[in-house]
Design a protein around this motif. Structure first.
Motif, PDB file in Angstrom:
ATOM      1  N   ILE A 324       0.813  -1.217   0.000  1.00  0.00           N
ATOM      2  CA  ILE A 324       0.000   0.000   0.000  1.00  0.00           C
ATOM      3  C   ILE A 324       0.842   1.262   0.000  1.00  0.00           C
ATOM      4  O   ILE A 324       0.300   2.362   0.055  1.00  0.00           O
ATOM      5  N   THR A 325       2.155   1.129  -0.071  1.00  0.00           N
ATOM      6  CA  THR A 325       3.019   2.311   0.032  1.00  0.00           C
ATOM      7  C   THR A 325       3.303   2.965  -1.315  1.00  0.00           C
ATOM      8  O   THR A 325       3.946   4.011  -1.359  1.00  0.00           O
ATOM      9  N   THR A 334       5.753  -1.000 -11.608  1.00  0.00           N
ATOM     10  CA  THR A 334       4.322  -0.756 -11.809  1.00  0.00           C
ATOM     11  C   THR A 334       3.667  -0.412 -10.472  1.00  0.00           C
ATOM     12  O   THR A 334       4.291  -0.487  -9.407  1.00  0.00           O
ATOM     13  N   ASP A 335       2.387  -0.060 -10.537  1.00  0.00           N
ATOM     14  CA  ASP A 335       1.614   0.270  -9.333  1.00  0.00           C
ATOM     15  C   ASP A 335       0.943  -0.949  -8.713  1.00  0.00           C
ATOM     16  O   ASP A 335       0.296  -0.826  -7.667  1.00  0.00           O
ATOM     17  N   SER A 356       5.655  -7.511  -8.397  1.00  0.00           N
ATOM     18  CA  SER A 356       4.888  -6.469  -9.076  1.00  0.00           C
ATOM     19  C   SER A 356       4.335  -7.045 -10.372  1.00  0.00           C
ATOM     20  O   SER A 356       5.073  -7.661 -11.159  1.00  0.00           O
ATOM     21  N   ALA A 357       3.020  -6.861 -10.582  1.00  0.00           N
ATOM     22  CA  ALA A 357       2.349  -7.371 -11.777  1.00  0.00           C
ATOM     23  C   ALA A 357       2.209  -6.266 -12.812  1.00  0.00           C
ATOM     24  O   ALA A 357       2.435  -5.085 -12.538  1.00  0.00           O
ATOM     25  N   GLU A 360      -3.877  -4.627 -12.969  1.00  0.00           N
ATOM     26  CA  GLU A 360      -4.686  -4.985 -11.805  1.00  0.00           C
ATOM     27  C   GLU A 360      -5.293  -6.374 -11.953  1.00  0.00           C
ATOM     28  O   GLU A 360      -5.365  -7.134 -10.976  1.00  0.00           O
ATOM     29  N   GLN A 361      -5.699  -6.753 -13.152  1.00  0.00           N
ATOM     30  CA  GLN A 361      -6.318  -8.064 -13.330  1.00  0.00           C
ATOM     31  C   GLN A 361      -5.325  -9.194 -13.067  1.00  0.00           C
ATOM     32  O   GLN A 361      -5.669 -10.188 -12.427  1.00  0.00           O
ATOM     33  N   SER A 362      -4.099  -9.067 -13.521  1.00  0.00           N
ATOM     34  CA  SER A 362      -3.113 -10.123 -13.281  1.00  0.00           C
ATOM     35  C   SER A 362      -2.727 -10.189 -11.808  1.00  0.00           C
ATOM     36  O   SER A 362      -2.541 -11.276 -11.259  1.00  0.00           O
ATOM     37  N   ARG A 363      -2.628  -9.027 -11.152  1.00  0.00           N
ATOM     38  CA  ARG A 363      -2.331  -9.069  -9.713  1.00  0.00           C
ATOM     39  C   ARG A 363      -3.454  -9.763  -8.949  1.00  0.00           C
ATOM     40  O   ARG A 363      -3.210 -10.583  -8.059  1.00  0.00           O
TER      41      ARG A 363
END
Length: 570
Positions: A324-325, A334-335, A356-357, A360-363
């Motif tokens: 979350i940082t 990436t984010d 890190s992915a 968002e879908q892959s994470r």
């Protein structure tokens, strides 16, 4: 005449001899009997229960007592024919009776008298080990502090076997929240910048024991906790799921979740991930495989050969966290970061596996598969608990709407029975007519609450601030953060004040794991103020009417409003 004289002369000698012999006999008998009784008394003192020795039965002691009394009585009568009966009774009483009496007195003074033989059941006589004699020990409770989104905390006392679901139910009861089975406990590590939602079956006390002093529990909603059971196709892209040991095989989408829940099957997640090198701020892009045995990366491209696979982390003794940082702290590419942390590690950053992915879908796919492969069928049981409780309720409970956004169809209830409107033109006119009905309802409300129907009611401009989905003057980034924390499921929404237009509002909505923003503009008609999302085509007198309408109708939005993003105050 001489014979009687001789007889008389020898009588004193015979009498003296008999006297001496009898007295000696009595003394010898007294001394021997005293020694015998003293031995019996000592033997009796060794026995705590006061019974006679095993080698001297009671009837023999009685016989010895009778013989001794007879001899002493005869001797005493011959020596002292005129002595009173009281003296004869005193001399005839054996001494061992007094010894037994002393033993009985000692018995009364002893607090605990145990027999000399070993106790075959010591656990029944010791209070510590006896189920009867030991005191009932109360269950040991633990103190847990839980924090809410607004920074307030609540202290609860829970037993050691209380699960995360039970603690959430307790907090829902104490805080008077609406129980929609979306509440969860979040394990939050502010220094490490990590957090995760506890599974419903996890024991809170055990999780707290593995947390550091700066870590804490948060009470928050998470609508996406079991969303993959409802829409598995959105969580597992086809190119990321494959059979283990088969590079060309693929899992049929209809059996996707069954293969994850079945421990005998071998599904795996595959794809590229960025791995942070230990002790450095640099990242390395690797092709990885997530299986039941752990997370592996290939040392040679995308090869699945066992000699090219290196174990990065196992699943049994690890948990997966969201970072979350932000990417600036770790210099992430990436984010969409997440982290695998061993369960027994408290504050050591060296044991963390930072990943890190690409999107968002892959994470979400990696993190969901990690939970499914680790917990298996237990997750499905947790998911079914609210449905089992709901089925056990009375038939008069409120009906449950379908979660599918495609289930909304236009209906005509003008006749005696309802019918589905198949004509799209007729369906659109029905939606406009329903919107006009809502508008007329709002006008009636304004007539009742406003001093003048030509001026907007003061109540309609502030009544939305009492709703759980309205968050006031928060910025776009903060709205994004809250939506991500509570699960990016379709229909998750909140309303906030617009930063660019002080008279306008913004609807923040999640659809297909993407967060979108829609501006709610004020408009005026015949001196009456309204709010609209579609440039005045559908008008509402206040934001509550607007939200209720779009909870039933999709309208210009990509999906209906389903889950309010709530910030609870404990």
């Amino acid at each position: 005449g001489q014979q009687p004289t001789g007889t008389m002369s020898c009588m004193p000698d015979c009498q003296s001899t008999d006297d001496v012999d009898l007295e000696q006999l009595v003394n010898d008998m007294n001394s021997s009997m005293d020694s015998l009784y003293s031995t019996q008394a000592d033997t009796a003192m060794l026995l705590n229960n006061g019974h006679a020795h095993a080698h001297t039965p009671p009837h023999q002691l009685n016989q010895q007592h009778q013989v001794h009394s007879a001899y002493v009585g005869q001797a005493h009568r011959r020596l002292h024919p005129s002595s009173p009966t009281k003296e004869r009774l005193r001399h005839s009483q054996p001494m061992h009776i007094k010894a037994v009496r002393c033993l009985q007195e000692a018995h009364q003074l002893r607090p605990a008298s145990m027999p000399a033989i070993p106790n075959p059941f010591p656990e029944l006589c010791s209070p510590a080990g006896s189920p009867v004699l030991s005191p009932i020990q109360a269950s040991h409770n633990h103190i847990v502090k839980v924090w809410s989104e607004d920074g307030a905390g609540k202290v609860v006392e829970i037993p050691s076997d209380m699960t995360a679901r039970d603690v959430c139910q307790l907090l829902v009861y104490k805080s008077h929240c609406v129980d929609d089975n979306a509440w969860t406990l979040v394990e939050h590590h502010p220094i490490l910048g990590l957090e995760r939602c506890l599974e419903d079956h996890e024991l809170v006390v055990q999780v707290q024991a593995s947390m550091s002093s700066d870590s804490k529990f948060l009470f928050r909603k998470n609508y996406a906790k079991y969303e993959f059971f409802r829409n598995p196709l959105n969580f597992f892209p086809e190119q990321m799921v494959a059979w283990c040991q088969e590079s060309d095989g693929s899992i049929p989408q209809s059996q996707l979740l069954q293969n994850f829940l079945n421990s005998s099957s071998c599904p795996e997640i595959q794809g590229y991930l960025h791995l942070k090198e230990p002790g450095r701020r640099s990242w390395k892009k690797l092709y990885m495989f997530l299986r039941r045995s752990g997370l592996y990366y290939s040392t040679k491209g995308t090869s699945k050969e066992p000699r090219h696979l290196q174990l990065l982390s196992d699943l049994e003794d690890s948990n997966i966290f969201t970072v979350i940082t932000g990417k600036k702290l770790h210099n992430a590419p990436t984010d969409y970061q997440f982290c695998i942390r061993p369960s027994k590690v408290r504050g050591d950053c060296k044991e963390l596996k930072m990943l890190s992915a690409e999107d968002e879908q892959s994470r979400t796919c990696w993190m969901t598969a990690f939970r499914l492969l680790k917990h298996g069928i237990v997750l499905y049981q947790n998911y079914n608990v609210p449905h089992q409780r709901k089925s056990s309720l009375s038939p008069f409970s409120a009906p449950v709407r379908s979660v599918s956004e495609n289930s909304l169809v236009a209906m005509d209830f003008s006749g005696r029975t309802g019918r589905v409107i198949d004509n799209p033109v007729e369906a659109q006119s029905a939606a406009l007519e329903e919107g006009q009905t809502w508008r007329k309802r709002g006008q009636r409300m304004n007539v009742l609450t406003s001093a003048s129907p030509l001026h907007p009611s003061s109540l309609s401009t502030v009544i939305h601030r009492t709703q759980v989905w309205f968050h006031g003057r928060i910025i776009r980034e903060e709205a994004h953060k809250m939506m991500i924390q509570q699960g990016q499921v379709d229909g998750l929404f909140l309303l906030r004040d617009s930063q660019s237009n002080p008279r306008a509002f913004v609807l923040t909505l999640c659809h297909h794991q993407k967060i979108k923003h829609f501006q709610i503009l004020p408009c005026e008609e015949d001196g009456q103020a309204f709010f609209s999302l579609d440039d005045g085509a559908t008008k509402f007198t206040d934001l509550i009417h607007l939200v209720e309408f779009y909870q039933l109708n999709r309208g210009v939005l990509p999906c209906k409003l389903k889950h309010p993003c709530t910030a609870v105050a404990l």
